[in-house]
Enzyme design. Structure first.
Site, short mmCIF file in Angstrom:
data_model
loop_
_atom_site.label_atom_id
_atom_site.label_comp_id
_atom_site.label_asym_id
_atom_site.label_seq_id
_atom_site.Cartn_x
_atom_site.Cartn_y
_atom_site.Cartn_z
N ASN A 14 -10.89 -2.75 1.91
CA ASN A 14 -10.39 -2.79 0.54
C ASN A 14 -11.54 -2.43 -0.40
OD1 ASN A 14 -7.67 -3.46 0.70
ND2 ASN A 14 -8.03 -5.65 0.64
N HIS A 37 0.82 -1.22 0.00
CA HIS A 37 0.00 0.00 0.00
C HIS A 37 0.85 1.27 0.00
CE1 HIS A 37 -3.77 -2.21 0.61
NE2 HIS A 37 -3.07 -2.99 1.41
#
Ligand code: NDP
Length: 527
Positions: free
Chosen positions: A136, A63
């Site tokens: 997510n 990420h």
């Protein structure tokens, strides 16, 4: 946000060294004469270079490429029957929110249109402490056993020798671990390339637990549904953008917020009682499964609006940290615990600031807490409402070391203790042996991907999916890997597999042998 000109006018700042000493000429360096050596006594010069050399903190291992903004969460519906978290005590309650969206595998300078799941991390600053919702843009994940996570991530990153992304490595892992197929089906649909960060839904994926004031708990999944719908790019559009504007997602969200087009998500929960959970066809702790809407409808709880860009990206978004949860909204599945551990370890490592956030210790017995990293402004709690007091002291970055307050439970200068928000809760009583492998593959692992392929995808979605997979799997050199992945697709649907095989010039492959659904690990607890 004030313009840069307005900021300059009101700022009226003086140039100084880091210790606050004014300096007349930023470019000046003390040296002997015009050509002589520079002097070690030149604090300004040393200060400048010493800080410059330390400007970078390690990027996130996963990420790393992200974008974020601030705003608020507002409670729109009464759910006091589900949770006694004070945020939800009244319809209309609001709290500050910060969201950070990201791709997963790419480095911080990589293209944000890449085919990849998107992180959807929301920090709500509630009056019971920060609540980090680690979500997510897909409702499920590649695996259900947290121990696989580092192995999986390595295969989605760079080859140790070539330092290149590698299609063989990518599919080798996925084909050997077929519980990944549900996520693969979404990743290679056009939802794998969202059009920017602020046109996509978010899903907790994890099963959380809400506890009400009577101590009764339910399992929940949280859904953020973006107003305007989930917008996607085709593979060709995403690839073009990756070359022309690798910051497309970051830029378009920033611009929309500047122009007052505030991204807004309606927030829902799916709710399951413990009794329903035991009878449910799938294990609720299995992160590769969704809860069908027809059985567990979306119940509205609030909305999230992002209406403020950061003034300073590094301080407010790059440094935003995870994870923590308030009482009465807890994690249930073991992957949540894995996430809490992994993300807090990552944050500590990046900030070089010692142990984990205090609230994480609720879920991670034996995991030592510390106050220090939570003092970074981006991570800081809602201090005006809840003054922080505890027995955590010293360590790296001890910005708030709590003055002369005792560092133990003192009878002379006692802390005040708030009552528990709920009474008499009877949590699950877990039974079983240690070391259970969660990853046995059964027919259950293919039912939901099959529903997606056969019932949810349109004909166009199916065409794009086959093309998207073929474009990637076709790059794998190993015919063993290709055949194994085709056998996984065949277990979803033979026609799907045959179409991909044809597109990559591979002979048709039979489904991989799969155990019956009855052998799947069931969710069991004793209350
Ligand atoms: P439903 O028909 O009630 O829901 C289907 C869901 O699929 C909707 O939420 C829709 O999102 C979403 N969707 C639409 N197109 C795509 C796509 N290309 N990729 C991924 N998701 C898409 O069915 P069920 O609840 O019974 O689920 C059927 C299948 O749908 C599941 O097996 C799962 O693969 C997928 N799904 C299910 C979700 C759930 O929480 N139940 C959530 C997301 C996907 P939208 O609201 O944007 O139309």
């Amino acid at each position: 946000m004030p313009s840069k000109e307005a900021l300059a006018a009101q700022d009226n700042a003086t140039y100084t060294t880091s210790n606050g000493a004014p300096v007349a000429e930023p470019y000046a360096v003390q040296r002997i004469g015009l050509n002589g050596p520079v002097l070690l006594q030149d604090f300004h010069h040393i200060d400048l270079l010493a800080h410059f050399a330390r400007e970078r903190i390690p990027e996130r291992v996963v990420h790393a490429k992200g974008a974020g903004a601030h705003g608020y969460f507002e409670v729109t519906h009464d759910i006091t029957d589900l949770t006694c978290a004070s945020l939800f005590s009244k319809v209309g309650n609001k709290c500050k929110a910060t969201a950070r969206f990201s791709t997963v595998g790419g480095e911080s300078g990589s293209a944000d249109s890449a085919r990849d799941p998107r992180g959807f991390a929301v920090k709500l600053k509630t009056d019971q402490g920060n609540w980090d919702i680690v979500a997510n843009n897909t409702p499920i994940f590649f695996l259900r056993d947290p121990s696989k996570f580092p192995h999986f991530i390595h295969t989605q990153k760079r080859d140790p020798q070539t330092h290149l992304k590698d299609a063989d490595m990518f599919w080798d892992y996925l084909s050997q671990n077929p519980e990944s197929i549900h996520q693969v089906m979404i990743l290679f649909s056009d939802r794998g390339t969202p059009d920017g960060f602020h046109h996509m839904h978010g899903y907790s994926g994890h099963t959380l637990k809400f506890v009400n004031s009577e101590g009764k708990y339910n399992y929940v999944q949280i859904h953020f549904k973006v107003r305007g719908g989930f917008k996607t790019l085709t593979d060709a559009q995403a690839t073009k953008l990756a070359g022309e504007n690798p910051d497309h997602g970051l830029q378009s969200m920033f611009k929309d917020i500047e122009e007052g087009k505030y991204p807004t998500w309606d927030v829902f929960v799916q709710v399951m009682t413990p009794e329903q959970a035991e009878k449910f066809r799938y294990n609720i702790l299995d992160l590769t499964k969704v809860w069908p809407h027809s059985e567990f409808p979306l119940r509205p709880i609030g909305k999230m609006v992002l209406n403020e860009n950061p003034q300073n990206y590094f301080a407010e978004i790059e440094q935003v940290r995870h994870p923590a949860t308030p009482p009465a909204a807890e994690g249930a599945d073991s992957y949540v615990a894995g996430c809490l551990l992994s993300l807090s370890l990552g944050a500590r490592c990046r900030a070089l600031c010692g142990p984990s956030p205090p609230v994480a210790s609720v879920f991670l017995p034996g995991h030592p807490p510390s106050s220090s990293w939570c003092e970074l402004p981006a991570a800081a709690r809602q201090r005006a409402i809840v003054p922080i007091a505890n027995f955590q002291r010293d360590g790296f970055m001890a910005l708030n070391n709590q003055g002369s307050r005792p560092n133990y439970q003192s009878s002379l200068i006692p802390l005040s203790y708030k009552p528990k928000p709920y009474e008499n809760v009877k949590h699950e009583v877990w039974l079983g042996h240690a070391n259970v492998d969660l990853s046995q593959i059964t027919e259950l692992d293919f039912e939901q991907p099959r529903a997606l392929w056969q019932k949810v995808f349109s004909d166009t979605d199916r065409d794009h999916f086959v093309g998207n997979v073929a474009g990637h799997l076709g790059n794998a050199k190993s015919s063993i890997v290709k055949a194994r992945q085709l056998s996984v697709f065949a277990a979803v649907d033979q026609n799907l597999s045959d179409r991909i095989a044809k597109a990559i010039g591979h002979p048709p492959v039979k489904p991989l042998p799969v155990r019956p659904a009855s052998e799947a690990i069931r969710f069991q607890y004793k209350a």
